[in-house]
Design a protein around this motif. Structure first.
Motif, PDB file in Angstrom:
ATOM      1  N   ALA A   1      14.794  43.370  62.346  1.00 47.57           N
ATOM      2  CA  ALA A   1      14.380  44.311  61.306  1.00 47.57           C
ATOM      3  C   ALA A   1      13.119  43.825  60.611  1.00 47.57           C
ATOM      4  O   ALA A   1      12.285  44.628  60.184  1.00 47.57           O
ATOM      5  CB  ALA A   1      15.509  44.499  60.295  1.00 47.57           C
ATOM      6  N   HIS A   2      12.972  42.511  60.507  1.00 45.06           N
ATOM      7  CA  HIS A   2      11.769  41.934  59.903  1.00 45.06           C
ATOM      8  C   HIS A   2      11.374  40.692  60.696  1.00 45.06           C
ATOM      9  O   HIS A   2      12.203  39.810  60.931  1.00 45.06           O
ATOM     10  CB  HIS A   2      12.024  41.553  58.443  1.00 45.06           C
ATOM     11  N   VAL A   3      10.131  40.645  61.119  1.00 45.24           N
ATOM     12  CA  VAL A   3       9.605  39.483  61.831  1.00 45.24           C
ATOM     13  C   VAL A   3       8.789  38.668  60.836  1.00 45.24           C
ATOM     14  O   VAL A   3       7.694  39.068  60.438  1.00 45.24           O
ATOM     15  CB  VAL A   3       8.737  39.899  63.036  1.00 45.24           C
ATOM     16  N   SER A   4       9.321  37.524  60.439  1.00 42.72           N
ATOM     17  CA  SER A   4       8.668  36.687  59.441  1.00 42.72           C
ATOM     18  C   SER A   4       7.546  35.868  60.081  1.00 42.72           C
ATOM     19  O   SER A   4       7.435  35.770  61.301  1.00 42.72           O
ATOM     20  CB  SER A   4       9.684  35.742  58.800  1.00 42.72           C
ATOM     21  N   GLU A   5       6.726  35.269  59.228  1.00 38.57           N
ATOM     22  CA  GLU A   5       5.671  34.388  59.714  1.00 38.57           C
ATOM     23  C   GLU A   5       6.259  33.196  60.449  1.00 38.57           C
ATOM     24  O   GLU A   5       5.677  32.712  61.430  1.00 38.57           O
ATOM     25  CB  GLU A   5       4.793  33.922  58.550  1.00 38.57           C
ATOM     26  N   GLU A   6       7.399  32.707  59.987  1.00 46.00           N
ATOM     27  CA  GLU A   6       8.034  31.586  60.667  1.00 46.00           C
ATOM     28  C   GLU A   6       8.454  31.979  62.082  1.00 46.00           C
ATOM     29  O   GLU A   6       8.302  31.196  63.026  1.00 46.00           O
ATOM     30  CB  GLU A   6       9.235  31.091  59.864  1.00 46.00           C
ATOM     31  N   MET A   7       8.956  33.188  62.240  1.00 50.77           N
ATOM     32  CA  MET A   7       9.339  33.652  63.575  1.00 50.77           C
ATOM     33  C   MET A   7       8.119  33.777  64.470  1.00 50.77           C
ATOM     34  O   MET A   7       8.175  33.435  65.659  1.00 50.77           O
ATOM     35  CB  MET A   7      10.087  34.986  63.473  1.00 50.77           C
TER      36      MET A   7
END
Length: 295
Positions: free
Chosen positions: A160-166
């Motif tokens: 649902a959300h792709v973070s910067e860490e991902m």
């Protein structure tokens, strides 16, 4: 007009599909195809402001769509730094292949040159690359064909959300791959699944894993992958199970809810879905995950 007469009149890319077609492909492919249709629509709306086109030409939707498809599917951006977008007659006849044997180059005057990349036997096709061979969804939506030679495809994991860490861990459509023939899973998939799994149970372990990745501490990463393999294996099996069930529903909708007369690109879409299905089943088998009733 021999060259123009040689060009195809029928196209199967996203811009030419029906609304029903978008409803029987996986979500990412559907979004890509809808984007292609929107691009055509936006350009069509802008044609009114083109002064050198006659009103008859502007009002001929079939002609306009055909011209758009010719330019969009047969042209390529030059590599000479000019930013020009060119169609090189004859060179635009080269098909795509995962293992390209020719490449195009342009000089400062815009002349196109073709050079072979390897020895090519007589009567063998000359093929270039239209894009990332591990992204058959892009090739389908942009150019309208299924590349059966694609060695891999995006694993269809869509958080649902792709973070910067991902993203730092490798989340990208060209890195999160399932391999068609071997059933292998790319490193980025394992990393993302473990990162997500650890985050659901212990944020400190998730941070430890992320820091190990960012500092190239491969010993710690490997140890954590081994220790928490049941977590990632369960995540992978769940994703494959869920996706294959959803894909089967799309296939049944395409088979029983539409027909090739109203939706002539439907057979191509069904072949694409079957290609993806077989890739997922190959991964499930190679990774030793429990088979389900759809196999």
């Amino acid at each position: 007009y021999q060259y123009l007469n040689s060009l195809p009149r029928y196209y199967s890319n996203g811009a030419s599909m029906t609304i029903f077609c978008y409803s029987v492909v996986p979500p990412l492919v559907s979004r890509l195809c809808k984007n292609e249709r929107a691009r055509l629509k936006n350009l069509s709306m802008g044609k009114r402001g083109i002064p050198f086109l006659s009103n008859d030409t502007k009002g001929n939707d079939d002609l306009w769509k055909w011209a758009y498809q010719v330019v969009y599917t047969r042209g390529f951006e030059t590599d000479n730094g000019s930013g020009d977008y060119c169609i090189a007659p004859m060179a635009d006849m080269f098909n795509h292949a995962t293992e390209a044997n020719v490449a195009l180059a342009y000089d400062e005057y815009g002349n196109c040159y073709v050079q072979t990349l390897s020895d090519v036997s007589a009567n063998s096709p000359l093929c270039m690359s239209y894009g990332d061979p591990t992204n058959p969804s892009f090739l389908l939506s942009r150019y309208g064909f299924l590349d059966m030679s694609s060695p891999a495809t995006f694993c269809k994991i869509l958080p649902a959300h792709v973070s910067e860490e991902m993203k730092n861990l490798g989340y990208a459509h060209n890195k999160m791959l399932f391999y068609k023939d071997t059933g292998d899973v790319s490193e980025a998939v394992w990393d993302i699944l473990l990162y997500i799994g650890l985050g659901e149970s212990d944020a400190s372990l998730q941070r430890q894993f992320y820091d190990a990745h960012m500092h190239a501490n491969y010993a710690t990463k490997t140890a954590m992958h081994e220790q928490y393999y049941p977590v990632t294996a369960a995540k992978l099996a769940e994703h494959i199970d869920t996706f294959l069930v959803d894909l089967q529903e799309l296939q049944e909708k395409g088979q029983y809810g539409g027909n090739a007369v109203e939706h002539p690109r439907l057979p191509l879409i069904m072949r694409h879905n079957e290609f993806v299905r077989n890739t997922f089943l190959a991964v499930r088998s190679a990774q030793g995950l429990e088979q389900n009733s759809y196999a």
